[in-house]
Write an enzyme that holds these catalytic residues in place. Structure first.
Site, PDB file in Angstrom:
ATOM      1  N   ASN A  89      30.129 -15.912 125.355  1.00 43.64           N
ATOM      2  CA  ASN A  89      28.992 -15.354 125.144  1.00 43.64           C
ATOM      3  C   ASN A  89      29.449 -13.765 126.165  1.00 43.64           C
ATOM      4  O   ASN A  89      30.397 -14.580 127.555  1.00 43.64           O
ATOM      5  CB  ASN A  89      28.425 -16.575 126.825  1.00 43.64           C
ATOM      6  CG  ASN A  89      27.437 -15.058 127.326  1.00 43.64           C
ATOM      7  OD1 ASN A  89      26.752 -14.247 127.026  1.00 43.64           O
ATOM      8  ND2 ASN A  89      26.423 -15.963 128.112  1.00 43.64           N
ATOM      9  N   TRP A  90      29.286 -12.916 125.047  1.00 44.60           N
ATOM     10  CA  TRP A  90      29.659 -11.606 125.953  1.00 44.60           C
ATOM     11  C   TRP A  90      29.358 -10.605 127.322  1.00 44.60           C
ATOM     12  O   TRP A  90      29.521 -10.113 128.031  1.00 44.60           O
ATOM     13  CB  TRP A  90      30.246 -10.348 124.817  1.00 44.60           C
ATOM     14  CG  TRP A  90      31.215 -10.637 123.880  1.00 44.60           C
ATOM     15  CD1 TRP A  90      32.379 -12.481 123.553  1.00 44.60           C
ATOM     16  CD2 TRP A  90      31.709 -10.415 123.266  1.00 44.60           C
ATOM     17  NE1 TRP A  90      33.412 -12.259 123.227  1.00 44.60           N
ATOM     18  CE2 TRP A  90      33.359 -10.693 122.626  1.00 44.60           C
ATOM     19  CE3 TRP A  90      31.140  -9.603 122.242  1.00 44.60           C
ATOM     20  CZ2 TRP A  90      34.075 -10.706 120.879  1.00 44.60           C
ATOM     21  CZ3 TRP A  90      32.207  -8.524 121.273  1.00 44.60           C
ATOM     22  CH2 TRP A  90      33.801  -9.522 121.087  1.00 44.60           C
ATOM     23  N   LYS A  91      28.323 -11.852 127.078  1.00 48.81           N
ATOM     24  CA  LYS A  91      27.538 -10.911 128.813  1.00 48.81           C
ATOM     25  C   LYS A  91      27.137  -9.589 128.468  1.00 48.81           C
ATOM     26  O   LYS A  91      26.552  -8.925 126.673  1.00 48.81           O
ATOM     27  CB  LYS A  91      27.638 -11.372 129.717  1.00 48.81           C
ATOM     28  CG  LYS A  91      28.267 -13.494 129.899  1.00 48.81           C
ATOM     29  CD  LYS A  91      28.477 -13.300 131.364  1.00 48.81           C
ATOM     30  CE  LYS A  91      28.819 -14.806 131.365  1.00 48.81           C
ATOM     31  NZ  LYS A  91      28.793 -15.705 132.931  1.00 48.81           N
ATOM     32  N   HIS A 115      20.031 -19.209 130.097  1.00 46.94           N
ATOM     33  CA  HIS A 115      21.418 -18.983 130.732  1.00 46.94           C
ATOM     34  C   HIS A 115      20.882 -18.584 132.325  1.00 46.94           C
ATOM     35  O   HIS A 115      20.120 -18.104 132.671  1.00 46.94           O
ATOM     36  CB  HIS A 115      22.233 -17.855 130.017  1.00 46.94           C
ATOM     37  CG  HIS A 115      22.745 -17.540 131.164  1.00 46.94           C
ATOM     38  ND1 HIS A 115      23.673 -17.363 131.845  1.00 46.94           N
ATOM     39  CD2 HIS A 115      24.654 -18.104 130.264  1.00 46.94           C
ATOM     40  CE1 HIS A 115      24.808 -17.294 132.417  1.00 46.94           C
ATOM     41  NE2 HIS A 115      25.182 -17.981 131.141  1.00 46.94           N
ATOM     42  N   GLU A 129      22.138 -16.419 135.254  1.00 46.52           N
ATOM     43  CA  GLU A 129      21.572 -14.965 134.720  1.00 46.52           C
ATOM     44  C   GLU A 129      20.421 -14.521 134.116  1.00 46.52           C
ATOM     45  O   GLU A 129      20.083 -14.057 135.248  1.00 46.52           O
ATOM     46  CB  GLU A 129      23.354 -14.409 134.422  1.00 46.52           C
ATOM     47  CG  GLU A 129      24.383 -14.564 134.962  1.00 46.52           C
ATOM     48  CD  GLU A 129      25.044 -14.542 134.275  1.00 46.52           C
ATOM     49  OE1 GLU A 129      25.560 -14.220 132.863  1.00 46.52           O
ATOM     50  OE2 GLU A 129      26.381 -14.963 133.996  1.00 46.52           O
ATOM     51  N   GLU A 151      26.626 -25.532 132.388  1.00 51.88           N
ATOM     52  CA  GLU A 151      26.918 -24.753 133.565  1.00 51.88           C
ATOM     53  C   GLU A 151      26.787 -23.970 134.665  1.00 51.88           C
ATOM     54  O   GLU A 151      25.193 -24.272 135.515  1.00 51.88           O
ATOM     55  CB  GLU A 151      26.511 -23.350 132.531  1.00 51.88           C
ATOM     56  CG  GLU A 151      26.756 -22.829 131.251  1.00 51.88           C
ATOM     57  CD  GLU A 151      27.134 -21.582 130.783  1.00 51.88           C
ATOM     58  OE1 GLU A 151      27.925 -20.772 130.340  1.00 51.88           O
ATOM     59  OE2 GLU A 151      26.736 -21.124 131.646  1.00 51.88           O
ATOM     60  N   GLY A 192      32.443 -17.561 136.347  1.00 55.10           N
ATOM     61  CA  GLY A 192      32.430 -16.220 136.916  1.00 55.10           C
ATOM     62  C   GLY A 192      33.334 -16.383 138.020  1.00 55.10           C
ATOM     63  O   GLY A 192      33.970 -15.549 138.884  1.00 55.10           O
ATOM     64  N   SER A 249      34.071 -20.975 134.345  1.00 55.01           N
ATOM     65  CA  SER A 249      35.526 -20.931 134.686  1.00 55.01           C
ATOM     66  C   SER A 249      36.247 -21.457 133.601  1.00 55.01           C
ATOM     67  O   SER A 249      37.054 -22.156 133.738  1.00 55.01           O
ATOM     68  CB  SER A 249      35.342 -21.073 135.244  1.00 55.01           C
ATOM     69  OG  SER A 249      34.884 -20.085 136.190  1.00 55.01           O
ATOM     70  N   GLY A 253      32.408 -17.613 128.489  1.00 55.68           N
ATOM     71  CA  GLY A 253      32.356 -15.716 129.752  1.00 55.68           C
ATOM     72  C   GLY A 253      33.318 -15.260 129.506  1.00 55.68           C
ATOM     73  O   GLY A 253      34.266 -14.831 128.207  1.00 55.68           O
ATOM     74  N   GLY A 254      34.346 -14.896 130.483  1.00 55.87           N
ATOM     75  CA  GLY A 254      35.035 -13.972 130.322  1.00 55.87           C
ATOM     76  C   GLY A 254      36.042 -14.476 129.958  1.00 55.87           C
ATOM     77  O   GLY A 254      36.477 -13.477 129.679  1.00 55.87           O
TER      78      GLY A 254
END
Ligand SMILES: O=C[C@H](O)COP(=O)(O)O
Length: 241
Positions: A9-11, A96, A98, A165, A171, A204, A225-226
């Site tokens: 997920n590149w957000k 999600h 966010e 999640e 993150g 993470s 993610g990251g």
């Protein structure tokens, strides 16, 4: 049969040029990837079209990060499912944390988006998970159970992926213990009517913890993610041992 699904997920990261640069470094690593692993990239909407062309004939599938429930209409800033399927998108992340935290996503809108995604042939990746406060208060199980109950009303469980999640692990570098993620995912599975739904862990996930996470019997993949933003790092995750 539960499928192994590793999704990035590149957000809100990467321009089109950056996405192509990523793919040129990432795709060669997939020669080592066992064929039964499903690999998905979920970039920003603006990257989807160019990535779809680049990925033509490759084994990487594309996912979007959201979808509206109407087929079209006066909904400024939203994207409809046919706009995604026309350019080859097959998956979509829905609910999600966010989106829930910053953009007013509710259980009701999550449910509407899930049903619309399925109606137009997309496979939704539904995200559920608790905050640190809810975990500390011993409310994890109740919270997730309520999310599932409300989000999944009239949703087809034969075309669904779920991502657990824990919000406190997103993150932060503060990964949920693999055995704890395994336990919660087992509870999620108990609440489903279809035992074959793939359930990912997200929060993470890194090259140095993916092997332990994927060694857990209930965990069918990862939503990353990251660590999905860099080709070598995501390749190491996809090619976990
Ligand atoms: O969708 C992905 C998750 O929010 C996890 O993000 P992260 O790997 O940067 O913690």
């Amino acid at each position: 049969m539960r499928k192994i699904v590793i999704a990035g997920n590149w957000k809100m990261f990467k321009t089109q040029a950056e996405s192509e640069n990523f793919l040129s470094g990432f795709l060669p690593h997939l020669e080592e990837t066992p064929s039964e692993r499903e690999v998905i990239l979920c970039p920003p909407f603006t990257d989807l079209s160019v990535m779809s062309k680049y990925l033509h004939g490759s084994r990487v599938n594309l996912g979007a990060q959201n979808v509206h429930w109407e087929e079209n209409g006066a909904y400024t800033g939203e994207i409809a499912a046919p706009m995604l399927t026309e350019i080859g998108v097959r998956y979509v992340i829905i609910g999600h944390s966010e989106r829930r935290q910053y953009f007013g996503e509710t259980e009701e809108t999550v449910n509407l988006r899930l049903k619309a995604a399925q109606k137009y042939g997309l496979t939704p990746i539904l995200c559920v998970g608790e905050t640190k406060q809810q975990r500390d208060a011993g409310e994890t199980e109740k919270l997730i159970s309520t999310q599932l109950e409300k989000d999944l009303v009239d949703v087809d469980q034969t075309n669904l992926i779920i991502a657990y999640e824990p919000i406190w692990a997103i993150g932060t570098g503060d990964t949920c213990e693999a055995t704890e993620a395994n336990r919660v995912i087992g509870l999620i599975r108990d609440q489903l009517t279809n035992p074959h739904v793939s359930i990912q862990y997200g929060g993470s996930v890194k090259p140095n913890n993916i092997d332990e996470i994927m060694a857990q019997p209930e965990i069918d993949g990862a939503l990353v993610g990251g660590a999905s933003l860099e080709a070598d790092s995501f390749a190491r995750i996809v090619n976990y041992q």
